[in-house]
Write an enzyme that holds these catalytic residues in place. Structure first.
Site, PDB file in Angstrom:
ATOM      1  N   GLU A  10      20.707 -56.077 -41.104  1.00  0.00           N
ATOM      2  CA  GLU A  10      20.735 -57.538 -41.246  1.00  0.00           C
ATOM      3  C   GLU A  10      19.317 -58.088 -41.085  1.00  0.00           C
ATOM      4  OE1 GLU A  10      23.756 -60.683 -39.495  1.00  0.00           O
ATOM      5  OE2 GLU A  10      22.237 -60.190 -37.999  1.00  0.00           O
ATOM      6  N   TYR A  15      19.158 -65.315 -45.995  1.00  0.00           N
ATOM      7  CA  TYR A  15      19.896 -64.349 -45.164  1.00  0.00           C
ATOM      8  C   TYR A  15      20.342 -63.201 -46.057  1.00  0.00           C
ATOM      9  CZ  TYR A  15      23.712 -62.163 -42.550  1.00  0.00           C
ATOM     10  OH  TYR A  15      24.517 -61.246 -41.928  1.00  0.00           O
TER      11      TYR A  15
END
Length: 404
Positions: free
Chosen positions: A206, A118
């Site tokens: 993101e 991530y």
């Protein structure tokens, strides 16, 4: 402004970020055509079909599916297209899927096992720096990781004047447990992602997951980007990506009238000029026992038509029990606002909720005369305390005008 995954990936690719390749389809037949092109280009007959909506959590909601052949890609696309996808980020009403992204299979076998990470970049206004947040626990809800495994989330603060430094990229790659070729490729990936973030004037970028493939490539499998609305004038090519179907139709309508509008969950509609006064007015409503139903700033150039448009937008909310108009006439003239209120009444017809009006500043006396001579059931207030008392009475006793 939010962009779709495929749009965010196109921006990443423009700045030399390696991505999971794919193309958008709006029909099952287009999905078959895209899958055929991907098979011809990459050789693999396995594809992933992803719903394109402005929300995360698509996979758990059934909006991301694998297809084992070109024909199956069309069938899966047909299942996803048109569905109402409900995720934690869409709310209970969900969002209708009008497009899918058909993408290549990147989870192939090789020298090592694929790994998911991530990575996100955002602005931390409290410290005046950009922050890269990253975790080796990619592919899962980062909120859940933060709650259950906070030690698995790392951050790297970036001074905007200095930019992302090589030692910071090495630190990130090390904390993700990479080595060798993957270690070097992660640094190149981070450099390109940061350049995309800065050059696009993004507020958030993101990527979940970032994938280290079996042959140690590092690429973006997903992408969520939020662009600063105030910077869109510098990026007409990004502004053209705006998908109005994904936005609140009331907020879109407000934007067409140059109104700054945000829908809230309260019961008192408010129309104010200036963000500071708007925030103070919402505090006033809260302290009076109510709850603001919206943030609506008519700005300094408000006129009668603007005010009427604001009225119509506020009245579309069935939860509104009263409307508070709080205007300080510095740049905007109070008589213009008063005229707008009167014209709104005449155009819309009888308004079923009480309207409290506080007009102070430029041409306030003329504005009061316009309101007084209109014969309308509008309740004037001179001070904040008077406005608060009126709001409290209407919220406490209902909408009957006889309660005042």
């Amino acid at each position: 402004m939010n962009v779709h995954e495929f749009q965010g990936k196109s921006l990443l690719k423009a700045y030399n970020t390696e991505i999971q390749e794919g193309f958008v389809a709006e029909t099952p037949d287009q999905a078959v055509m895209v899958a055929g092109q991907l098979k011809e280009r990459f050789g693999s007959g396995v594809f992933v079909v992803k719903a394109q909506i402005h929300a995360g959590g698509r996979g758990k909601a059934g909006g991301v599916k694998l297809a084992g052949s070109v024909s199956e890609a069309g069938r899966v696309a047909g299942e996803i297209l048109g569905m109402n996808l409900v995720t934690p980020q869409t709310g209970p009403s969900g969002k209708r899927v009008g497009r899918v992204l058909v993408a290549q299979d990147v989870y192939y076998k090789g020298e090592s096992e694929p790994e998911e990470f991530y990575i996100s970049i955002l602005l931390n206004r409290n410290i005046g720096k950009y922050v890269i947040m990253y975790s080796p626990e990619g592919g899962t809800d980062i909120e859940e990781v933060a709650e259950k495994q906070p030690g698995r989330i790392f951050t790297e603060e970036i001074n905007p004047a200095a930019g992302l430094k090589p030692f910071q990229m090495r630190n990130i790659a090390f904390n993700l447990g990479l080595k060798g070729l993957a270690f070097n490729n992660m640094q190149k990936f981070l450099e390109a992602v940061y350049e995309t973030f800065i050059s696009s004037d993004a507020q958030l970028l993101e990527i979940n997951p970032v994938l280290k493939t079996a042959d140690n490539r590092v690429l973006a499998v997903d992408c969520k980007m939020v662009i600063d609305d105030n910077a869109l004038f510098r990026h007409p090519e990004i502004a053209a990506m705006r998908d109005l179907n994904e936005e609140d139709p009331v907020e879109v309508e407000a934007g067409q009238h140059n109104l700054n509008f945000i829908k809230l969950d309260g019961n008192v509609g408010c129309m104010v000029n200036g963000a500071g006064l708007a925030m103070a007015t919402m505090d006033l409503i809260k302290l009076s026992g109510g709850s603001p139903a919206n943030f609506l700033d008519v700005g300094g150039s408000a006129n009668a038509k603007t005010v009427e448009a604001g009225f119509r937008i506020i009245l579309k909310d069935p939860a509104v029990k009263a409307i508070l108009i709080n205007i300080f006439g510095g740049i905007v003239r109070c008589d213009r606002v008063a005229t707008g209120v009167v014209e709104a009444y005449k155009s819309i017809g009888e308004i079923q909720v009480p309207v409290i009006v506080r007009l102070q500043g430029t041409n306030a006396i003329e504005a009061k005369e316009i309101i007084d001579n209109s014969g309308l059931k509008v309740f004037p207030a001179v001070s904040f305390s008077e406005a608060a008392e009126l709001v409290n009475r209407f919220i406490s006793y209902g909408n009957s005008h006889k309660t005042v």
